[in-house]
Write a protein that holds these residues in place. Sequence first.
Motif, PDB file in Angstrom:
ATOM      1  N   HIS A 144       0.837  -1.203   0.000  1.00  0.00           N
ATOM      2  CA  HIS A 144       0.000   0.000   0.000  1.00  0.00           C
ATOM      3  C   HIS A 144       0.874   1.258   0.000  1.00  0.00           C
ATOM      4  CE1 HIS A 144      -3.533  -2.360   0.330  1.00  0.00           C
ATOM      5  NE2 HIS A 144      -3.428  -2.660   1.618  1.00  0.00           N
ATOM      6  N   ALA A 145       1.957   1.215   0.760  1.00  0.00           N
ATOM      7  CA  ALA A 145       2.870   2.363   0.815  1.00  0.00           C
ATOM      8  C   ALA A 145       3.490   2.613  -0.553  1.00  0.00           C
ATOM      9  CB  ALA A 145       3.957   2.111   1.855  1.00  0.00           C
ATOM     10  N   ASN A 147       2.304   1.782  -3.477  1.00  0.00           N
ATOM     11  CA  ASN A 147       1.279   2.307  -4.382  1.00  0.00           C
ATOM     12  C   ASN A 147       1.022   3.792  -4.140  1.00  0.00           C
ATOM     13  OD1 ASN A 147       0.311   0.303  -6.224  1.00  0.00           O
ATOM     14  ND2 ASN A 147      -0.520  -0.827  -4.498  1.00  0.00           N
ATOM     15  N   THR A 148       0.966   4.181  -2.877  1.00  0.00           N
ATOM     16  CA  THR A 148       0.707   5.582  -2.547  1.00  0.00           C
ATOM     17  C   THR A 148       1.839   6.475  -3.047  1.00  0.00           C
ATOM     18  OG1 THR A 148      -0.532   4.920  -0.566  1.00  0.00           O
ATOM     19  CG2 THR A 148       0.262   7.195  -0.656  1.00  0.00           C
ATOM     20  N   ASN A 151       1.783   6.582  -6.928  1.00  0.00           N
ATOM     21  CA  ASN A 151       0.716   7.438  -7.454  1.00  0.00           C
ATOM     22  C   ASN A 151       1.125   8.908  -7.400  1.00  0.00           C
ATOM     23  OD1 ASN A 151      -1.021   5.334  -8.054  1.00  0.00           O
ATOM     24  ND2 ASN A 151      -2.057   5.396  -6.077  1.00  0.00           N
ATOM     25  N   HIS A 152       1.836   9.276  -6.351  1.00  0.00           N
ATOM     26  CA  HIS A 152       2.341  10.650  -6.245  1.00  0.00           C
ATOM     27  C   HIS A 152       3.369  10.921  -7.347  1.00  0.00           C
ATOM     28  CE1 HIS A 152       3.730  14.400  -4.538  1.00  0.00           C
ATOM     29  NE2 HIS A 152       4.960  13.919  -4.402  1.00  0.00           N
ATOM     30  N   ILE A 214       3.622  12.171   2.659  1.00  0.00           N
ATOM     31  CA  ILE A 214       3.353  10.738   2.523  1.00  0.00           C
ATOM     32  C   ILE A 214       4.285   9.928   3.421  1.00  0.00           C
ATOM     33  CG2 ILE A 214       3.493   8.773   0.937  1.00  0.00           C
ATOM     34  CD1 ILE A 214       2.613  10.730  -1.299  1.00  0.00           C
TER      35      ILE A 214
END
Length: 222
Positions: A144-145, A147-148, A151-152, A214
């Motif tokens: 998840h990290a 992906n986050t 995405n940024h 983030i």
Amino acid sequence: MPDPSQTQTSQTQTRLPLSRDRILVAALAYADTHGLQALSMRKVAGDLGVEAMSLYNHISNKADIIAGITDLVAGEITLPTPDFDWKGEMRARSQSAHRVLVKHPWAAAQFQAGHPPGPMMMTYLDATLGCLMAVGFTPAQADHARNTIDNHIYGYTLQKLTRPTRAREIARAAKKELKSIPAASYPHLHRRTEELANATSAEVDDFDFGLTLILDGLDALR
């Protein structure tokens, strides 16, 4: 006067054999110069000085080329290593990815296109997960990290490629926009746009600003 048969033999000896790697390197250069939509088997073959049909001994089709050159781009990104300073590693990895994707303007969209990952992309993903898991993130949290963060990277890169980013360019664009943002109707937007229109130097870099938020947020999950 040179013997034609000797000249032909010399050319045959010096011509590099066609290979998948040669085709992908040529295709990458073509895509960077002309864009992905202009890329074709025929044009890559022309740059290599061969017939298009000869490429099919090494490449299935255009989709195979795109997947291959996307993997080459992934191989240019600095890999993070397991380290106590995981945020520093992820920051360096993110900044490297952003620079590489700006260098290859077509690639950010392809990183999100769902191609089956090639060996370089899998190495990139594995190193990222390994860096995060080494400091206590579970496999799911690490994914998840990643992906986050990605995405940024992709979103900011696409914005940088399509919108002005230098202070002078931003100020010029803001001055034009300000005329269509009446202060009475949109006071907060007008105030911010007015600030940008009068700016003489770059503000805090949006990429690093967002990345810091983030990483700090992810740190709280461990």
